[in-house]
Design a protein around this motif. Sequence first.
Motif, short mmCIF file in Angstrom:
data_model
loop_
_atom_site.label_atom_id
_atom_site.label_comp_id
_atom_site.label_asym_id
_atom_site.label_seq_id
_atom_site.Cartn_x
_atom_site.Cartn_y
_atom_site.Cartn_z
N TRP A 1 1.03 -1.30 0.03
CA TRP A 1 -0.25 0.08 0.06
C TRP A 1 0.70 1.10 -0.07
N LEU A 2 2.05 1.37 0.96
CA LEU A 2 2.85 2.47 1.02
C LEU A 2 3.75 2.75 -0.28
N VAL A 3 4.18 1.63 -1.06
CA VAL A 3 4.73 1.56 -2.20
C VAL A 3 3.91 2.11 -3.19
N TRP A 4 2.59 1.69 -3.48
CA TRP A 4 1.54 2.16 -4.35
C TRP A 4 1.33 3.63 -4.17
N GLN A 5 1.24 4.22 -2.87
CA GLN A 5 1.08 5.57 -2.83
C GLN A 5 2.33 6.41 -3.22
N ALA A 6 3.56 5.93 -2.91
CA ALA A 6 4.85 6.54 -3.04
C ALA A 6 5.21 6.57 -4.60
N GLY A 7 4.77 5.37 -5.27
CA GLY A 7 5.39 5.12 -6.48
C GLY A 7 6.71 4.29 -6.62
N TRP A 8 6.80 3.20 -7.38
CA TRP A 8 7.88 2.44 -7.29
C TRP A 8 9.40 3.26 -7.46
N ALA A 9 9.24 4.23 -8.41
CA ALA A 9 10.54 5.01 -8.84
C ALA A 9 11.06 5.86 -7.66
N ASN A 10 10.18 5.89 -6.54
CA ASN A 10 10.62 6.81 -5.59
C ASN A 10 11.29 6.04 -4.24
N ILE A 11 11.20 4.55 -4.32
CA ILE A 11 11.72 3.54 -3.45
C ILE A 11 13.25 3.37 -3.61
N SER A 12 13.84 3.75 -2.55
CA SER A 12 15.31 3.59 -2.50
C SER A 12 15.59 2.50 -1.49
N PHE A 13 16.52 1.75 -1.64
CA PHE A 13 17.29 0.95 -0.60
C PHE A 13 18.41 1.73 0.18
N THR A 14 18.92 2.90 -0.29
CA THR A 14 19.79 3.55 0.65
C THR A 14 18.99 4.82 1.24
N LEU A 15 18.99 4.98 2.49
CA LEU A 15 18.13 5.98 2.95
C LEU A 15 19.04 6.88 3.85
N ALA A 16 20.12 7.27 3.58
CA ALA A 16 21.04 8.30 4.10
C ALA A 16 21.81 8.94 2.71
N ASP A 17 22.10 10.12 2.79
CA ASP A 17 22.90 11.01 1.89
C ASP A 17 24.24 10.93 2.25
N ILE A 18 24.92 10.39 3.15
CA ILE A 18 26.31 10.54 3.77
C ILE A 18 27.14 9.73 2.81
N GLN A 19 28.20 10.60 2.47
CA GLN A 19 29.15 9.90 1.42
C GLN A 19 30.50 9.24 2.20
N LEU A 20 30.61 7.95 2.05
CA LEU A 20 31.68 7.35 2.75
C LEU A 20 32.73 7.05 1.76
N SER A 21 34.03 7.05 2.15
CA SER A 21 34.97 6.35 1.49
C SER A 21 35.11 4.82 1.51
#
Length: 483
Positions: free
Chosen positions: A204-224
């Motif tokens: 239901w949540l994915v349908w509401q959000a749209g599959w294109a907006n689903i990401s398996f990375t939930l942080a914007d931190i850039q790591l070496s």
Amino acid sequence: MAQPPQDSHHRSPHHYSERLHNADLAPTKQNWNWYNILAFWLSDVHSVGGYVVAASLFALGLAGWQVLISLLIGICIVQIFANLMARPSQKAAVPFPVICRLSFGVFGANIPAMIRGLIAVVWYGIQTYLASNALTIVILRLFPGMESLAGPSFLGLSYLGWISFMLLWCLQAIVFWRGMDSIRRFIDWSGPAVYVVMFALAAWLVWQAGWANISFTLADIQLSPGEQLWQMVIAAAIVAGYFAGPTLNFGDFTRYARSFGDVKRGNFWGLPVNFLVFSATTVMMVSATIPVFGEMIDDPIETVSRLDSTFIAVLGAATFVTTTIGINIVANFVAPAFDFSNMAPSKISFRTGGFIAAVGSIFLTPWNLFSNPEIIHYTVDLLAAAIGPLYGIIIMDYYRIRRGEIDVDALFSTDPNGPYWYRNGINPAAVKAVIAATVIGIVINFLPLGDLGHFSVFIGGLLGASFYAMAMRRATAAAAVAS
């Protein structure tokens, strides 16, 4: 060595000491199969705490595949220790505190039993409180007029909060009071039921959000690359540490298993397979909250509270109530029931021990503990610092020193010549080892040592095993000289 029977009713325990024996601690009938073990892990993993832990790992700045590898490594470590801790209890058909008599002595076993029991009491209250929050959502959705009870409070909790908490408390008590067969039946369906609802909510949540907006990375931190590798190691350690408590007393459940093969099969499907599916579903739900609600929500109770559909919100909240009851029973109710019973078997039964823990959890006022992270951090970490050493001592004793041999009758004997009598029923080697390793674990936890605290369970285990092995060698050498 004596072997446990398939049915404890065939054993004549007339020679067992009443200071060590009651019907709940004695060798029991073994009729659980691999699915019952799988259901244990389903209930243990599918919780609000497990949801938050899995979601948090995806916010470390790692790519999805890196987190999945970390999860797999961490949960495989849990699987290894679950198998190690399961074997002696399955072989002897006795619970965790009775197995502790091998290494700590028939009376010294109360030390590890008390440590595990106290940890369980604290978390029993907290988990019941978390589940009561979900129940409050259900009550307010179905009976909006009860909003007036959400304001006034008593001992830091609103009247409505008290109603929800005590309803959950009583419901868990009913399941527990009916005994282990009732607990087995409850967890057999509760874990799978959670998956059904989680899959529905995720869809239901994915349908509401749209599959294109689903990401398996939930942080914007850039790591070496080096930082990514270290975060993966930490993620694996977090997973292993999260399950350290339930895995320690896993023997409370595997004592009922028909064979060790059933245990291993249940552990395989319940840990690496189940945990990865649960984690992937969790991150889909958490990721979908960003486009749906405009922010990342890693608390499933808050997620369902924001849903517009009353039916879906009530269904979701009721599901998390059910799953929290499941983990509370398997991780925080059964453990102290056996642990406290072990302290005075003739006076404290399994049921009495469980209710001591349940009543104690009320007086802790867990909502106040949970609202002050520093208090709960220091309280639980202080006790958890001893979990690692217990693993090390028990595993070293059973697999290395005793080579897997158990004299079941001697576990219930006060004979001074018995193999588990040591010195007045207490093994000084185990006591010294657990104290020394625990003190070091406390230092690691409370000194500013950076990420080292994440590995305190492993460090404590290695130190406990090493100290115990050295102390036992000295004791054996001294005994040889004396003779």
